[in-house]
Design a protein around this motif. Structure first.
Motif, PDB file in Angstrom:
ATOM      1  N   ALA A  46       0.832  -1.208   0.000  1.00  0.00           N
ATOM      2  CA  ALA A  46       0.000   0.000   0.000  1.00  0.00           C
ATOM      3  C   ALA A  46       0.864   1.254   0.000  1.00  0.00           C
ATOM      4  N   ILE A  47       1.961   1.230   0.754  1.00  0.00           N
ATOM      5  CA  ILE A  47       2.855   2.386   0.802  1.00  0.00           C
ATOM      6  C   ILE A  47       3.507   2.607  -0.558  1.00  0.00           C
ATOM      7  N   ALA A  48       3.894   1.510  -1.223  1.00  0.00           N
ATOM      8  CA  ALA A  48       4.486   1.631  -2.558  1.00  0.00           C
ATOM      9  C   ALA A  48       3.480   2.196  -3.556  1.00  0.00           C
ATOM     10  N   ALA A  49       2.240   1.727  -3.484  1.00  0.00           N
ATOM     11  CA  ALA A  49       1.205   2.250  -4.388  1.00  0.00           C
ATOM     12  C   ALA A  49       0.986   3.740  -4.148  1.00  0.00           C
ATOM     13  N   LEU A  50       0.932   4.132  -2.883  1.00  0.00           N
ATOM     14  CA  LEU A  50       0.777   5.552  -2.559  1.00  0.00           C
ATOM     15  C   LEU A  50       1.957   6.368  -3.084  1.00  0.00           C
ATOM     16  N   GLY A  51       3.169   5.855  -2.905  1.00  0.00           N
ATOM     17  CA  GLY A  51       4.345   6.569  -3.386  1.00  0.00           C
ATOM     18  C   GLY A  51       4.323   6.776  -4.891  1.00  0.00           C
ATOM     19  N   ILE A  52       3.887   5.756  -5.639  1.00  0.00           N
ATOM     20  CA  ILE A  52       3.810   5.883  -7.098  1.00  0.00           C
ATOM     21  C   ILE A  52       2.752   6.901  -7.486  1.00  0.00           C
ATOM     22  N   PHE A  53       1.584   6.820  -6.861  1.00  0.00           N
ATOM     23  CA  PHE A  53       0.526   7.796  -7.136  1.00  0.00           C
ATOM     24  C   PHE A  53       1.029   9.218  -6.908  1.00  0.00           C
ATOM     25  N   GLN A  54       1.623   9.450  -5.757  1.00  0.00           N
ATOM     26  CA  GLN A  54       2.063  10.795  -5.401  1.00  0.00           C
ATOM     27  C   GLN A  54       3.168  11.267  -6.345  1.00  0.00           C
ATOM     28  N   PHE A  55       4.106  10.397  -6.662  1.00  0.00           N
ATOM     29  CA  PHE A  55       5.193  10.763  -7.570  1.00  0.00           C
ATOM     30  C   PHE A  55       4.647  11.181  -8.927  1.00  0.00           C
ATOM     31  N   LEU A  56       3.715  10.403  -9.461  1.00  0.00           N
ATOM     32  CA  LEU A  56       3.163  10.724 -10.781  1.00  0.00           C
ATOM     33  C   LEU A  56       2.371  12.023 -10.746  1.00  0.00           C
ATOM     34  N   TRP A  57       1.585  12.230  -9.684  1.00  0.00           N
ATOM     35  CA  TRP A  57       0.790  13.453  -9.584  1.00  0.00           C
ATOM     36  C   TRP A  57       1.687  14.682  -9.535  1.00  0.00           C
ATOM     37  N   VAL A  58       2.718  14.626  -8.727  1.00  0.00           N
ATOM     38  CA  VAL A  58       3.580  15.803  -8.558  1.00  0.00           C
ATOM     39  C   VAL A  58       4.443  16.021  -9.793  1.00  0.00           C
ATOM     40  N   TRP A  59       5.003  14.959 -10.334  1.00  0.00           N
ATOM     41  CA  TRP A  59       5.883  15.101 -11.495  1.00  0.00           C
ATOM     42  C   TRP A  59       5.135  15.693 -12.686  1.00  0.00           C
ATOM     43  N   ASN A  60       3.904  15.265 -12.913  1.00  0.00           N
ATOM     44  CA  ASN A  60       3.142  15.703 -14.085  1.00  0.00           C
ATOM     45  C   ASN A  60       2.343  16.982 -13.844  1.00  0.00           C
ATOM     46  N   ASP A  61       2.404  17.519 -12.648  1.00  0.00           N
ATOM     47  CA  ASP A  61       1.610  18.715 -12.345  1.00  0.00           C
ATOM     48  C   ASP A  61       2.133  19.940 -13.100  1.00  0.00           C
ATOM     49  N   MET A  62       1.181  20.725 -13.611  1.00  0.00           N
ATOM     50  CA  MET A  62       1.562  22.008 -14.195  1.00  0.00           C
ATOM     51  C   MET A  62       0.771  23.166 -13.590  1.00  0.00           C
ATOM     52  N   LEU A  63      -0.491  22.916 -13.195  1.00  0.00           N
ATOM     53  CA  LEU A  63      -1.336  23.982 -12.674  1.00  0.00           C
ATOM     54  C   LEU A  63      -0.726  24.620 -11.436  1.00  0.00           C
ATOM     55  N   VAL A  64      -0.407  23.813 -10.440  1.00  0.00           N
ATOM     56  CA  VAL A  64       0.161  24.342  -9.192  1.00  0.00           C
ATOM     57  C   VAL A  64       1.520  24.988  -9.447  1.00  0.00           C
ATOM     58  N   ALA A  65       2.345  24.308 -10.248  1.00  0.00           N
ATOM     59  CA  ALA A  65       3.677  24.850 -10.534  1.00  0.00           C
ATOM     60  C   ALA A  65       3.597  26.153 -11.318  1.00  0.00           C
ATOM     61  N   LEU A  66       2.617  26.266 -12.198  1.00  0.00           N
ATOM     62  CA  LEU A  66       2.481  27.477 -13.001  1.00  0.00           C
ATOM     63  C   LEU A  66       2.164  28.687 -12.129  1.00  0.00           C
ATOM     64  N   ILE A  67       1.463  28.455 -11.023  1.00  0.00           N
ATOM     65  CA  ILE A  67       1.057  29.556 -10.147  1.00  0.00           C
ATOM     66  C   ILE A  67       2.079  29.814  -9.045  1.00  0.00           C
ATOM     67  N   PHE A  68       2.652  28.770  -8.485  1.00  0.00           N
ATOM     68  CA  PHE A  68       3.460  28.912  -7.272  1.00  0.00           C
ATOM     69  C   PHE A  68       4.968  28.966  -7.521  1.00  0.00           C
ATOM     70  N   THR A  69       5.408  28.898  -8.774  1.00  0.00           N
ATOM     71  CA  THR A  69       6.842  28.973  -9.042  1.00  0.00           C
ATOM     72  C   THR A  69       7.165  30.213  -9.856  1.00  0.00           C
ATOM     73  N   ASP A  70       8.438  30.588  -9.822  1.00  0.00           N
ATOM     74  CA  ASP A  70       8.917  31.676 -10.672  1.00  0.00           C
ATOM     75  C   ASP A  70       9.927  31.112 -11.668  1.00  0.00           C
ATOM     76  N   ALA A  71      10.634  31.982 -12.367  1.00  0.00           N
ATOM     77  CA  ALA A  71      11.560  31.536 -13.405  1.00  0.00           C
ATOM     78  C   ALA A  71      12.696  30.692 -12.844  1.00  0.00           C
ATOM     79  N   ASP A  72      13.050  30.891 -11.584  1.00  0.00           N
ATOM     80  CA  ASP A  72      14.166  30.146 -10.999  1.00  0.00           C
ATOM     81  C   ASP A  72      13.750  28.807 -10.403  1.00  0.00           C
ATOM     82  N   SER A  73      12.468  28.611 -10.151  1.00  0.00           N
ATOM     83  CA  SER A  73      12.016  27.386  -9.488  1.00  0.00           C
ATOM     84  C   SER A  73      11.037  26.571 -10.320  1.00  0.00           C
TER      85      SER A  73
END
Length: 285
Positions: free
Chosen positions: A205-232
């Motif tokens: 279950a922990i491995a499944a959760l880790g994969i889910f979270q990794f994929l969600w964060v890696w592929n995210d653009m909406l949150v990153a588009l708002i909360f990051t600047d050119a350096d981050s």
């Protein structure tokens, strides 16, 4: 002679050769975009704009790593790949660690209002990300972490924890009580019980959760588009900025998009057994 149950008939059908062939064909079709992107990234930029990636089969000599050389020379893309790793790894590790501890507490520890607190956590699952973008952006701006990696990580951790706690609490609750009581009789405290008994049993279950979270964060653009600047900014935002100049930067877009796509695929295939075990945990008694 007794009749076969519906489950047995379905299991026999699914394990049949025809179904396996069908699943292999579906899997190959699913990989076509990735293969096409790989071949496109290995073609000269002038060829990408005039013909499709399948033309490479008739002209294999045109394959080249020129686009990857140019990609590695683009500091915006290379820095964004590093930023993506610096965002994804901590956000995944924190969600897994905190979610595991909270899930164990909700499953096996007694404290006032435990069930009500758990209901509150479950209720957070229905809160859309879009609702919290502006309030949290204002909060992060007030405390000075807006536009930084820390702000993006905290946002992903905050929205990843409710699902993590819900998933792991339900999984840990299925562990036999007798096993935990036997460990307590042997003198194990809560932390030792968690790390020596619960964690090994909850590995799928922990491995499944880790994969889910990794994929969600890696592929995210909406949150990153708002909360990051050119350096981050992560790779998803960096590629989006290149799209604005598509005609001039196609030789960077193709290899950059392939790298962005292939890393989650590698993670998924590397841990697919644990992922399937975690997803199916508790489905069959």
């Amino acid at each position: 002679m007794s009749k076969e149950s519906l489950g047995s008939r379905l299991a026999s059908f699914v394990s049949g050769g025809l179904v396996r062939v069908f699943l292999i064909v579906v899997g190959l079709f699913w990989l076509v975009p990735t293969i096409g992107l790989l071949l496109s990234s290995l073609r000269p930029p002038e060829e990408m704009t005039v013909s499709g990636w399948w033309e490479v089969f008739s002209k294999p000599s045109e394959l080249t790593f020129e686009s990857y050389d140019k990609l590695l020379g683009n500091s915006d893309i290379t820095d964004s790949i590093l930023n993506t790793v610096l965002i994804t790894v901590p956000a995944t590790v924190l969600v897994v660690v905190i979610g595991s501890l909270a899930g164990y507490a909700f499953a096996w520890m007694e404290f006032p209002g435990r069930d009500w607190w758990f209901l509150a956590v479950v209720g957070l699952l229905v809160v859309p990300v879009q609702v919290a973008l502006i309030p949290i952006a204002e909060l992060f701006g007030n405390i000075g972490i807006f536009g930084s990696l820390i702000g993006v990580i905290l946002f992903h951790v905050g929205f990843g924890l409710p699902f993590a706690v819900f998933l792991l609490r339900n999984f840990f609750a299925e562990i036999p009580r007798e096993l935990l009581e036997a460990a307590r009789l042997d003198g194990a405290g809560e932390l030792r019980l968690f790390f020596r008994v619960v964690m090994p049993l909850g590995g799928p279950a922990i491995a499944a959760l880790g994969i889910f979270q990794f994929l969600w964060v890696w592929n995210d653009m909406l949150v990153a588009l708002i909360f990051t600047d050119a350096d981050s900014q992560p790779i998803t935002v960096a590629l989006q900025t290149q799209v604005r100049q598509f005609g001039n930067n196609i030789d960077i877009l193709a290899p950059g998009a392939f790298i962005s796509m292939v890393i989650p695929l590698v993670v998924f295939f590397a841990f697919q057994r644990q992922f399937v075990s975690g997803v199916m945990a508790g489905a069959v008694k």
